[in-house]
Scaffold this active site. Structure first.
Site, PDB file in Angstrom:
ATOM      1  N   ARG A   5       0.816  -1.211   0.000  1.00 52.12           N
ATOM      2  CA  ARG A   5       0.000   0.000   0.000  1.00 52.12           C
ATOM      3  C   ARG A   5       0.852   1.264   0.000  1.00 52.12           C
ATOM      4  NH1 ARG A   5      -3.278  -2.882   3.915  1.00 52.12           N
ATOM      5  NH2 ARG A   5      -2.115  -1.808   5.544  1.00 52.12           N
TER       6      ARG A   5
ATOM      7  N   GLY B 155       4.679   1.250  -0.175  1.00 50.34           N
ATOM      8  CA  GLY B 155       5.901   1.154  -0.978  1.00 50.34           C
ATOM      9  C   GLY B 155       5.701   1.503  -2.437  1.00 50.34           C
TER      10      GLY B 155
ATOM     11  N   ARG C 163       7.935  -9.836  -3.873  1.00 47.04           N
ATOM     12  CA  ARG C 163       7.789 -11.258  -4.165  1.00 47.04           C
ATOM     13  C   ARG C 163       6.737 -11.498  -5.243  1.00 47.04           C
ATOM     14  NH1 ARG C 163       8.031 -13.856   1.987  1.00 47.04           N
ATOM     15  NH2 ARG C 163      10.257 -13.442   2.343  1.00 47.04           N
TER      16      ARG C 163
ATOM     17  N   SER D 129       4.900   8.136   7.948  1.00 47.41           N
ATOM     18  CA  SER D 129       3.470   8.319   8.144  1.00 47.41           C
ATOM     19  C   SER D 129       2.868   8.960   6.897  1.00 47.41           C
ATOM     20  CB  SER D 129       3.210   9.214   9.365  1.00 47.41           C
ATOM     21  OG  SER D 129       1.821   9.396   9.564  1.00 47.41           O
TER      22      SER D 129
ATOM     23  N   LYS E 141       8.333   7.674  15.633  1.00 46.90           N
ATOM     24  CA  LYS E 141       7.140   7.193  14.919  1.00 46.90           C
ATOM     25  C   LYS E 141       6.287   6.306  15.819  1.00 46.90           C
ATOM     26  CE  LYS E 141       4.515   6.234  11.279  1.00 46.90           C
ATOM     27  NZ  LYS E 141       3.830   4.978  11.547  1.00 46.90           N
TER      28      LYS E 141
ATOM     29  N   ASN F 208       2.363   6.932  16.732  1.00 47.25           N
ATOM     30  CA  ASN F 208       1.263   5.990  16.568  1.00 47.25           C
ATOM     31  C   ASN F 208       0.529   5.756  17.883  1.00 47.25           C
ATOM     32  OD1 ASN F 208       2.362   5.828  13.998  1.00 47.25           O
ATOM     33  ND2 ASN F 208       1.939   3.650  13.813  1.00 47.25           N
TER      34      ASN F 208
ATOM     35  N   GLU G 250      -1.737   8.571  18.156  1.00 49.00           N
ATOM     36  CA  GLU G 250      -2.812   8.328  17.181  1.00 49.00           C
ATOM     37  C   GLU G 250      -3.893   7.430  17.782  1.00 49.00           C
ATOM     38  OE1 GLU G 250      -2.620   5.340  13.597  1.00 49.00           O
ATOM     39  OE2 GLU G 250      -1.540   7.170  13.057  1.00 49.00           O
TER      40      GLU G 250
END
Length: 330
Positions: free
Chosen positions: A10, A12, A31, A122, A192, A196, A199
Protein backbone atom coordinates in the site's frame (compact mmCIF):
# COMPACT_ATOMS: atom_id res chain seq x y z
CA UNK A 1 19.21 9.84 -7.64
CA UNK A 2 18.89 6.08 -8.03
CA UNK A 3 17.40 3.99 -5.21
CA UNK A 4 16.14 0.46 -4.69
CA UNK A 5 12.76 -0.30 -3.10
CA UNK A 6 11.92 -3.69 -1.60
CA UNK A 7 8.23 -4.06 -0.80
CA UNK A 8 5.56 -2.58 -3.05
CA UNK A 9 2.44 -2.76 -0.91
CA UNK A 10 0.00 0.00 0.00
CA UNK A 11 2.80 2.45 0.82
CA UNK A 12 5.90 1.15 -0.98
CA UNK A 13 4.37 1.29 -4.44
CA UNK A 14 3.11 4.84 -4.03
CA UNK A 15 6.44 5.95 -2.57
CA UNK A 16 8.09 4.73 -5.77
CA UNK A 17 5.57 6.69 -7.83
CA UNK A 18 6.20 9.85 -5.82
CA UNK A 19 9.96 9.46 -6.17
CA UNK A 20 9.73 8.91 -9.93
CA UNK A 21 7.48 11.94 -10.24
CA UNK A 22 10.28 13.96 -8.63
CA UNK A 23 12.80 12.65 -11.18
CA UNK A 24 14.44 9.85 -9.18
CA UNK A 25 15.20 6.44 -10.70
CA UNK A 26 13.80 3.43 -8.86
CA UNK A 27 14.74 -0.23 -9.01
CA UNK A 28 11.92 -2.23 -7.44
CA UNK A 29 11.37 -5.71 -6.07
CA UNK A 30 8.50 -7.56 -4.44
CA UNK A 31 7.79 -11.26 -4.16
CA UNK A 32 4.68 -10.79 -6.27
CA UNK A 33 5.52 -10.14 -9.92
CA UNK A 34 2.32 -8.18 -10.60
CA UNK A 35 3.31 -5.24 -8.36
CA UNK A 36 6.81 -4.87 -9.76
CA UNK A 37 5.67 -5.30 -13.35
CA UNK A 38 2.98 -2.64 -12.88
CA UNK A 39 5.60 -0.16 -11.68
CA UNK A 40 7.91 -1.14 -14.53
CA UNK A 41 5.19 0.00 -16.93
CA UNK A 42 5.25 3.36 -15.12
CA UNK A 43 9.00 3.79 -15.51
CA UNK A 44 10.64 1.81 -12.71
CA UNK A 45 13.19 -0.95 -13.28
CA UNK A 46 11.86 -4.29 -12.06
CA UNK A 47 14.26 -6.73 -10.40
CA UNK A 48 13.75 -10.48 -10.20
CA UNK A 49 15.30 -10.84 -6.74
CA UNK A 50 16.99 -8.84 -3.99
CA UNK A 51 20.36 -9.82 -5.43
CA UNK A 52 19.25 -8.63 -8.88
CA UNK A 53 18.06 -5.33 -7.38
CA UNK A 54 21.45 -4.70 -5.74
CA UNK A 55 23.25 -5.55 -8.97
CA UNK A 56 21.13 -3.07 -10.93
CA UNK A 57 22.07 -0.23 -8.57
CA UNK A 58 25.27 0.94 -10.22
CA UNK A 59 25.57 4.28 -8.39
CA UNK A 60 27.87 4.38 -5.37
CA UNK A 61 27.06 4.46 -2.57
CA UNK A 62 24.02 2.30 -3.23
CA UNK A 63 20.81 2.97 -1.29
CA UNK A 64 18.14 0.33 -0.72
CA UNK A 65 14.84 1.11 1.02
CA UNK A 66 13.03 -1.78 2.72
CA UNK A 67 9.28 -1.15 3.00
CA UNK A 68 7.95 -4.35 4.55
CA UNK A 69 5.90 -5.29 7.63
CA UNK A 70 7.81 -5.23 10.90
CA UNK A 71 9.22 -8.51 12.11
CA UNK A 72 10.68 -11.56 10.41
CA UNK A 73 10.16 -10.47 6.81
CA UNK A 74 12.04 -7.19 7.38
CA UNK A 75 14.76 -8.97 9.33
CA UNK A 76 15.27 -11.43 6.47
CA UNK A 77 15.52 -8.61 3.92
CA UNK A 78 18.05 -6.64 5.99
CA UNK A 79 20.18 -9.75 6.59
CA UNK A 80 20.07 -10.59 2.86
CA UNK A 81 21.15 -7.05 1.97
CA UNK A 82 23.98 -7.15 4.49
CA UNK A 83 25.49 -9.97 2.44
CA UNK A 84 24.97 -8.25 -0.91
CA UNK A 85 25.81 -4.57 -0.56
CA UNK A 86 29.25 -3.09 0.00
CA UNK A 87 30.97 -0.88 2.54
CA UNK A 88 29.53 2.66 2.64
CA UNK A 89 26.23 1.56 1.05
CA UNK A 90 23.01 2.49 2.86
CA UNK A 91 20.12 0.26 3.95
CA UNK A 92 16.92 2.08 4.97
CA UNK A 93 14.09 0.45 6.91
CA UNK A 94 11.01 2.59 6.28
CA UNK A 95 8.45 0.28 7.89
CA UNK A 96 7.24 0.19 11.48
CA UNK A 97 10.08 -1.77 13.05
CA UNK A 98 10.72 -1.79 16.79
CA UNK A 99 13.42 0.77 17.54
CA UNK A 100 15.49 -1.69 19.59
CA UNK A 101 15.71 -3.90 16.50
CA UNK A 102 17.13 -0.89 14.64
CA UNK A 103 19.85 -0.44 17.25
CA UNK A 104 20.81 -4.10 16.90
CA UNK A 105 20.71 -4.07 13.10
CA UNK A 106 22.74 -0.88 12.85
CA UNK A 107 25.51 -2.53 14.88
CA UNK A 108 25.33 -5.67 12.75
CA UNK A 109 25.70 -3.66 9.53
CA UNK A 110 28.30 -1.30 10.99
CA UNK A 111 30.58 -4.33 11.47
CA UNK A 112 30.68 -4.47 7.65
CA UNK A 113 30.91 -0.66 7.29
CA UNK A 114 27.36 -0.59 5.90
CA UNK A 115 25.25 2.39 6.98
CA UNK A 116 21.77 1.74 8.39
CA UNK A 117 18.95 4.29 8.51
CA UNK A 118 15.58 3.81 10.21
CA UNK A 119 12.75 5.95 8.90
CA UNK A 120 9.34 6.19 10.53
CA UNK A 121 6.95 6.86 7.67
CA UNK A 122 3.47 8.32 8.14
CA UNK A 123 1.05 9.05 5.34
CA UNK A 124 -0.75 5.80 4.61
CA UNK A 125 -2.56 5.36 1.34
CA UNK A 126 -2.74 9.15 0.89
CA UNK A 127 1.03 9.66 0.77
CA UNK A 128 1.29 9.76 -3.01
CA UNK A 129 -0.93 12.84 -3.07
CA UNK A 130 -0.18 14.45 0.31
CA UNK A 131 3.41 13.38 0.87
CA UNK A 132 4.89 11.42 3.76
CA UNK A 133 5.88 12.66 7.19
CA UNK A 134 9.33 11.18 7.83
CA UNK A 135 11.08 10.64 11.17
CA UNK A 136 14.64 9.53 10.51
CA UNK A 137 17.33 7.89 12.64
CA UNK A 138 20.89 6.92 11.79
CA UNK A 139 24.32 8.34 10.95
CA UNK A 140 24.32 11.93 9.79
CA UNK A 141 26.43 11.16 6.70
CA UNK A 142 23.82 8.71 5.41
CA UNK A 143 20.90 11.00 6.19
CA UNK A 144 22.60 13.91 4.40
CA UNK A 145 23.29 11.73 1.35
CA UNK A 146 19.63 10.68 1.20
CA UNK A 147 18.27 14.20 1.61
CA UNK A 148 17.02 14.43 -2.01
CA UNK A 149 15.01 11.24 -1.44
CA UNK A 150 13.51 12.43 1.84
CA UNK A 151 12.72 15.85 0.37
CA UNK A 152 10.87 14.24 -2.56
CA UNK A 153 8.80 11.98 -0.32
CA UNK A 154 7.95 14.66 2.26
CA UNK A 155 4.95 16.99 1.86
CA UNK A 156 6.97 20.23 1.70
CA UNK A 157 5.80 23.50 3.23
CA UNK A 158 2.38 23.26 1.61
CA UNK A 159 -0.32 25.65 2.83
CA UNK A 160 0.10 24.99 6.57
CA UNK A 161 0.72 28.29 8.40
CA UNK A 162 4.33 28.59 9.53
CA UNK A 163 4.97 28.48 13.28
CA UNK A 164 6.04 31.91 14.51
CA UNK A 165 9.70 32.04 15.49
CA UNK A 166 10.72 28.81 13.79
CA UNK A 167 12.83 30.68 11.24
CA UNK A 168 15.57 31.29 13.83
CA UNK A 169 19.15 30.10 13.55
CA UNK A 170 18.65 26.94 15.64
CA UNK A 171 15.51 25.69 13.88
CA UNK A 172 15.93 22.74 11.49
CA UNK A 173 14.28 23.86 8.23
CA UNK A 174 13.55 20.24 7.30
CA UNK A 175 10.88 19.97 10.01
CA UNK A 176 8.69 22.55 8.23
CA UNK A 177 9.00 20.50 5.05
CA UNK A 178 7.81 17.32 6.75
CA UNK A 179 10.95 15.39 7.70
CA UNK A 180 13.52 15.42 10.49
CA UNK A 181 16.72 13.67 11.49
CA UNK A 182 15.52 12.67 14.96
CA UNK A 183 18.82 11.24 16.19
CA UNK A 184 21.03 8.12 16.06
CA UNK A 185 19.95 4.61 15.11
CA UNK A 186 16.47 3.77 16.36
CA UNK A 187 15.46 7.38 17.05
CA UNK A 188 13.38 7.65 13.89
CA UNK A 189 11.28 4.60 14.63
CA UNK A 190 11.03 5.56 18.31
CA UNK A 191 9.49 8.93 17.39
CA UNK A 192 7.14 7.19 14.92
CA UNK A 193 6.21 4.66 17.61
CA UNK A 194 5.11 7.43 19.97
CA UNK A 195 3.32 9.15 17.05
CA UNK A 196 1.26 5.99 16.57
CA UNK A 197 0.58 5.69 20.30
CA UNK A 198 -0.80 9.24 20.27
CA UNK A 199 -2.81 8.33 17.18
CA UNK A 200 -4.46 5.50 19.16
CA UNK A 201 -5.49 7.96 21.87
CA UNK A 202 -6.87 10.54 19.46
CA UNK A 203 -8.84 7.94 17.54
CA UNK A 204 -10.27 6.47 20.73
CA UNK A 205 -11.41 9.92 21.89
CA UNK A 206 -13.32 10.49 18.65
CA UNK A 207 -14.77 6.97 18.78
CA UNK A 208 -16.03 7.35 22.36
CA UNK A 209 -17.40 10.83 21.73
CA UNK A 210 -19.42 9.77 18.71
CA UNK A 211 -20.62 6.68 20.56
CA UNK A 212 -22.03 8.93 23.30
CA UNK A 213 -23.68 11.14 20.69
CA UNK A 214 -25.26 8.14 18.96
CA UNK A 215 -26.56 6.63 22.18
CA UNK A 216 -28.27 9.86 23.27
CA UNK A 217 -31.33 8.35 21.56
CA UNK A 218 -31.28 5.31 23.89
CA UNK A 219 -34.64 4.22 25.28
CA UNK A 220 -32.97 3.84 28.66
CA UNK A 221 -32.95 7.65 28.97
CA UNK A 222 -35.95 9.78 29.96
CA UNK A 223 -37.93 10.56 26.83
CA UNK A 224 -37.43 14.33 27.06
CA UNK A 225 -33.65 13.84 27.27
CA UNK A 226 -33.35 11.74 24.12
CA UNK A 227 -31.91 13.28 20.97
CA UNK A 228 -31.61 11.69 17.55
CA UNK A 229 -28.46 13.44 16.41
CA UNK A 230 -27.13 13.57 12.87
CA UNK A 231 -23.56 12.35 13.31
CA UNK A 232 -22.56 13.19 9.74
CA UNK A 233 -23.64 16.80 10.26
CA UNK A 234 -21.89 17.01 13.62
CA UNK A 235 -18.63 15.67 12.23
CA UNK A 236 -18.88 18.10 9.35
CA UNK A 237 -19.54 21.17 11.49
CA UNK A 238 -16.66 20.24 13.79
CA UNK A 239 -14.36 20.38 10.75
CA UNK A 240 -15.14 24.11 10.43
CA UNK A 241 -13.28 26.19 12.98
CA UNK A 242 -13.48 23.69 15.84
CA UNK A 243 -10.48 23.03 18.09
CA UNK A 244 -10.88 19.29 17.44
CA UNK A 245 -10.60 19.63 13.66
CA UNK A 246 -8.03 17.20 12.27
CA UNK A 247 -7.39 14.71 9.49
CA UNK A 248 -8.85 11.95 11.66
CA UNK A 249 -12.03 14.00 11.97
CA UNK A 250 -12.01 14.50 8.19
CA UNK A 251 -11.86 10.72 7.74
CA UNK A 252 -14.65 10.24 10.29
CA UNK A 253 -16.84 12.79 8.52
CA UNK A 254 -16.25 11.08 5.19
CA UNK A 255 -17.13 7.65 6.60
CA UNK A 256 -20.28 8.92 8.35
CA UNK A 257 -21.41 10.78 5.25
CA UNK A 258 -21.09 7.59 3.20
CA UNK A 259 -22.93 5.43 5.73
CA UNK A 260 -24.23 6.90 8.99
CA UNK A 261 -24.53 3.42 10.51
CA UNK A 262 -21.04 2.31 9.43
CA UNK A 263 -22.57 -1.00 8.39
CA UNK A 264 -19.43 -1.89 6.43
CA UNK A 265 -17.50 -2.30 9.69
CA UNK A 266 -17.85 -4.75 12.58
CA UNK A 267 -15.80 -2.77 15.10
CA UNK A 268 -13.10 -5.46 15.45
CA UNK A 269 -10.10 -3.11 15.75
CA UNK A 270 -6.59 -4.42 15.14
CA UNK A 271 -3.38 -3.05 16.58
CA UNK A 272 -0.15 -3.17 14.60
CA UNK A 273 2.33 -3.19 17.47
CA UNK A 274 3.38 0.43 17.97
CA UNK A 275 0.72 1.05 20.62
CA UNK A 276 2.02 -1.85 22.68
CA UNK A 277 5.62 -0.68 22.29
CA UNK A 278 4.59 2.86 23.33
CA UNK A 279 3.10 1.53 26.55
CA UNK A 280 6.21 -0.60 27.13
CA UNK A 281 8.39 2.50 26.71
CA UNK A 282 6.22 4.40 29.19
CA UNK A 283 6.70 1.58 31.71
CA UNK A 284 10.48 1.57 31.15
CA UNK A 285 10.61 5.34 31.65
CA UNK A 286 8.09 5.37 34.53
CA UNK A 287 5.97 7.88 32.61
CA UNK A 288 2.19 7.79 33.25
CA UNK A 289 0.35 7.09 29.98
CA UNK A 290 -3.25 6.62 31.07
CA UNK A 291 -4.94 7.62 27.81
CA UNK A 292 -2.59 5.74 25.50
CA UNK A 293 -2.78 2.59 27.63
CA UNK A 294 -6.59 2.72 27.79
CA UNK A 295 -6.80 3.23 24.02
CA UNK A 296 -4.70 0.11 23.46
CA UNK A 297 -6.78 -1.96 25.87
CA UNK A 298 -9.96 -0.73 24.17
CA UNK A 299 -8.71 -2.32 20.96
CA UNK A 300 -8.17 -5.61 22.75
CA UNK A 301 -11.70 -5.48 24.14
CA UNK A 302 -13.14 -4.63 20.72
CA UNK A 303 -12.36 -8.15 19.59
CA UNK A 304 -14.86 -9.55 22.09
CA UNK A 305 -17.86 -7.18 21.80
CA UNK A 306 -18.31 -4.22 19.47
CA UNK A 307 -19.68 -0.69 19.92
CA UNK A 308 -20.51 1.98 17.37
CA UNK A 309 -17.36 3.79 18.44
CA UNK A 310 -15.28 0.78 17.45
CA UNK A 311 -16.90 0.82 14.02
CA UNK A 312 -15.72 4.43 13.74
CA UNK A 313 -12.20 3.37 14.77
CA UNK A 314 -12.25 0.80 11.98
CA UNK A 315 -13.55 3.42 9.56
CA UNK A 316 -10.71 5.82 10.44
CA UNK A 317 -8.06 3.08 10.10
CA UNK A 318 -9.48 2.15 6.70
CA UNK A 319 -9.57 5.81 5.70
CA UNK A 320 -5.96 6.70 6.39
CA UNK A 321 -4.21 3.40 5.83
CA UNK A 322 -6.52 1.08 3.91
CA UNK A 323 -6.45 -1.25 6.93
CA UNK A 324 -9.17 -3.88 6.75
CA UNK A 325 -10.68 -5.54 9.78
CA UNK A 326 -9.39 -8.99 10.81
CA UNK A 327 -11.37 -11.85 9.32
CA UNK A 328 -13.46 -13.94 11.66
CA UNK A 329 -11.48 -16.60 13.49
CA UNK A 330 -12.65 -20.09 12.74
Amino acid sequence: MRIGMIGLGRMGGNMVRRLMKAGHECVVYSRGADARNALAKEGATAAESIADLVQRLDDKPRAVWVMLPAGAVTEEAVVALSNLVSADDIVIDGGNSFYKDDIRRSKMLAAKDIRYVDCGTSGGVWGLERGYCLMIGGPESAVEHLDPIFAALAPGLGDIPRTAGRQGVDADPRAERGYIHAGPSGAGHFVKMIHNGIEYGMMQAFAEGFDILKNKASESLPEDERYVLDLADISEVWRRGSVVSSWLLDLSADALNRDAGLSQFTGDVADSGEGRWTVEAAIEEAVPADVLSAALYARFRSRVAHTFGEKLLSAMRYGFGGHVEPTEKG
